[in-house]
Design an enzyme around this catalytic site. Structure first.
Site, mmCIF file in Angstrom:
data_model
loop_
_atom_site.group_PDB
_atom_site.id
_atom_site.type_symbol
_atom_site.label_atom_id
_atom_site.label_comp_id
_atom_site.label_asym_id
_atom_site.label_seq_id
_atom_site.Cartn_x
_atom_site.Cartn_y
_atom_site.Cartn_z
ATOM 1 N N ASN A 1 -19.042 -6.164 -54.682
ATOM 2 C CA ASN A 1 -18.340 -7.385 -54.113
ATOM 3 C C ASN A 1 -19.048 -8.493 -53.690
ATOM 4 O OD1 ASN A 1 -16.021 -8.589 -53.086
ATOM 5 N ND2 ASN A 1 -15.965 -7.323 -51.092
ATOM 6 N N HIS B 1 -11.904 -7.769 -42.730
ATOM 7 C CA HIS B 1 -11.298 -6.602 -43.362
ATOM 8 C C HIS B 1 -10.116 -6.278 -42.427
ATOM 9 C CE1 HIS B 1 -15.215 -6.377 -45.861
ATOM 10 N NE2 HIS B 1 -14.208 -5.717 -46.706
#
Length: 464
Positions: free
Chosen positions: A315, A351
């Site tokens: 990521n 998140h």
């Protein structure tokens, strides 16, 4: 007509229909990029913006139906902030607050105890894009000497148009799963500047197909092995009945498999960006580079024995965004550890609101802290340095990898299981071995250092 076809396809593949829609949408980016290269490369910017906007909206509607209004509202509000509030700290703070609160409200009202593909998934990507846009517009009002090299590259000299912001937000190569890129990069794409052949579409078909092939391979690996390593197995009586070593090995293998879900999507999406030209990253040592949108360093991800190496290869663009817009802008705190903790706290809430995310990022910080101390110990100890460079290193490497992936999987358990009742059950079944291991290592490290490091080499571990 499309719904029955998708239903039949999802049944054939053994995957939920939303996952099939998402994968198809990522793949549709390739023909979209071909259309742009073939028919729109020489067209005015307005035409290109319209194409990117409506193709992205179509993909959003295909996946989330009428819920695309969430992204539209946030894009419009962001544009109005830039136009009406100007290059001010107030604009940045207002953007940061509004976009993050909107995302968190979405998490709150749609959250379940399972991993669901819904409108909040691409919206978390959009949130970073729009907040980053406000930072870049603010930086554009500063003197170049006040900015870092990264900030100078991304800074916006003027306020973008609404159509420009829409094209940037809904670009088919990054709207659904990323990667993150700046509006300046998007502007260069639209202007035809991101090419290895000035004035012509880029020669990026071959590098794009390589990333597609690699992403497809990762997808096949995930499709083959994921049925054998489902998240739900952790919560069964059968898992509890297994020996301790089996439960640990299952976590190790499960972690390797489950991460391919993310790796495959990101690498395939990167191929779309490369095909369009957005992945062009200039010339290095006489070779054209196409890694501007790389979200994965797959070889490093597979071979590194270090936790820090895995994190830095995974990521990438999101981590780079957090470093540029959160970590480095907290320099005024005067403490790297505090800046690091604050950045991880931001990523935790970005998140989602589940307790599993908090535990995951807390463990990440603790593991990285211990690993840095261990690396400093090996570096400063003549005995350990000699051992690390001896003929025994291949054996040491295998042991490192086993420990590495066992304890990479350890914080992934709460990340993927979300809620306290689930991850606590799994951690209890393995006696919180990750917490015990790293806490014990942290506590005994100073004493090991006294034994193995000569006095003249002893000094406080320097933070990276």
């Amino acid at each position: 007509m499309a719904a029955p076809l998708l239903e039949n396809l999802s049944e054939s593949l053994g995957s939920p229909e939303p996952a099939v829609r998402l994968l198809l949408s990522i793949l549709i980016g390739y023909p979209c990029a071909l259309v742009y290269r073939r028919f729109l490369f020489y067209q005015p910017a307005t035409v290109v913006h319209l194409f990117h906007t409506f193709s992205g909206l179509a993909l959003a509607a295909f996946n989330f139906g009428s819920e695309i209004y969430h992204s539209a509202v946030c894009v419009l509000v962001q544009f109005l902030m830039l136009r009406l509030m100007g290059r001010t700290v107030t604009t940045v703070l207002s953007s940061f607050t509004f976009q993050l609160v909107y995302l968190l409200a979405g998490y709150y009202f749609t959250a379940t105890g399972e991993y669901d593909i819904k409108w909040t998934m691409p919206h978390c990507v959009l949130t970073l894009k729009l907040v980053g846009l406000s930072f870049d517009y603010y930086d554009g009002g500063k003197e170049p000497s006040e900015l870092s090299s990264e900030q100078r590259i991304a800074a916006l000299p003027s306020v973008p148009s609404l159509l420009e912001v829409c094209g940037f937000s809904y670009f088919y190569g990054g709207f659904l799963v990323g990667p993150q890129f700046t509006l300046r990069s998007y502007q260069k794409l639209v202007a035809g500047e991101l090419t290895d052949c000035p004035g012509k579409p880029p020669n990026s078909v071959a590098p794009a197909m390589k990333r597609f092939a690699l992403g497809f391979l990762c997808l096949v690996i995930y499709a083959i092995f994921s049925p054998y390593y489902p998240d739900s197995y952790f919560l069964t009586d059968e898992y509890d009945a297994q020996p301790f070593w089996y439960r640990c090995v299952f976590i190790l293998l499960w972690a390797k498999v489950v991460l391919y879900k993310y790796v495959s999507c990101w690498v395939i999406a990167e191929g779309v960006c490369i095909l369009s030209g957005l992945g062009y990253n200039g010339v290095v040592d006489g070779e054209h580079k196409w890694d501007a949108c790389a979200n994965m360093k797959v070889w490093r991800f597979e071979t590194t024995p270090l936790f820090g190496g895995t994190i830095s290869s995974f990521n990438i663009n999101t981590n780079a965004w957090a470093a540029r817009h959160v970590f480095k802008r907290l320099k005024f705190l005067g403490n790297k550890s505090l800046s690091h903790v604050t950045t991880l706290l931001f990523l935790t809430f970005w998140h989602g609101l589940h307790s599993g995310y908090i535990l995951c990022f807390t463990m990440e910080f603790f593991i990285i802290t211990v690993e840095r101390q261990a690396l400093a110990l090996v570096r400063d100890s003549p005995l350990l340095s000699k051992l690390a460079n001896s003929a025994l290193y291949p054996l040491i490497y295998v042991v490192q990898q086993c420990v590495h992936w066992l304890f990479m999987g350890y914080p992934l358990v709460p990340f993927c299981l979300f809620t306290y009742d689930k991850w606590f059950k799994v951690y209890s079944s393995i006696y919180f071995c990750g917490h015990v291991f790293f806490l014990a290592t942290f506590l005994i490290m100073p004493y090991i250092r006294k034994v193995l490091v000569p006095k003249k080499e002893r000094s406080p571990t320097k933070q990276d």
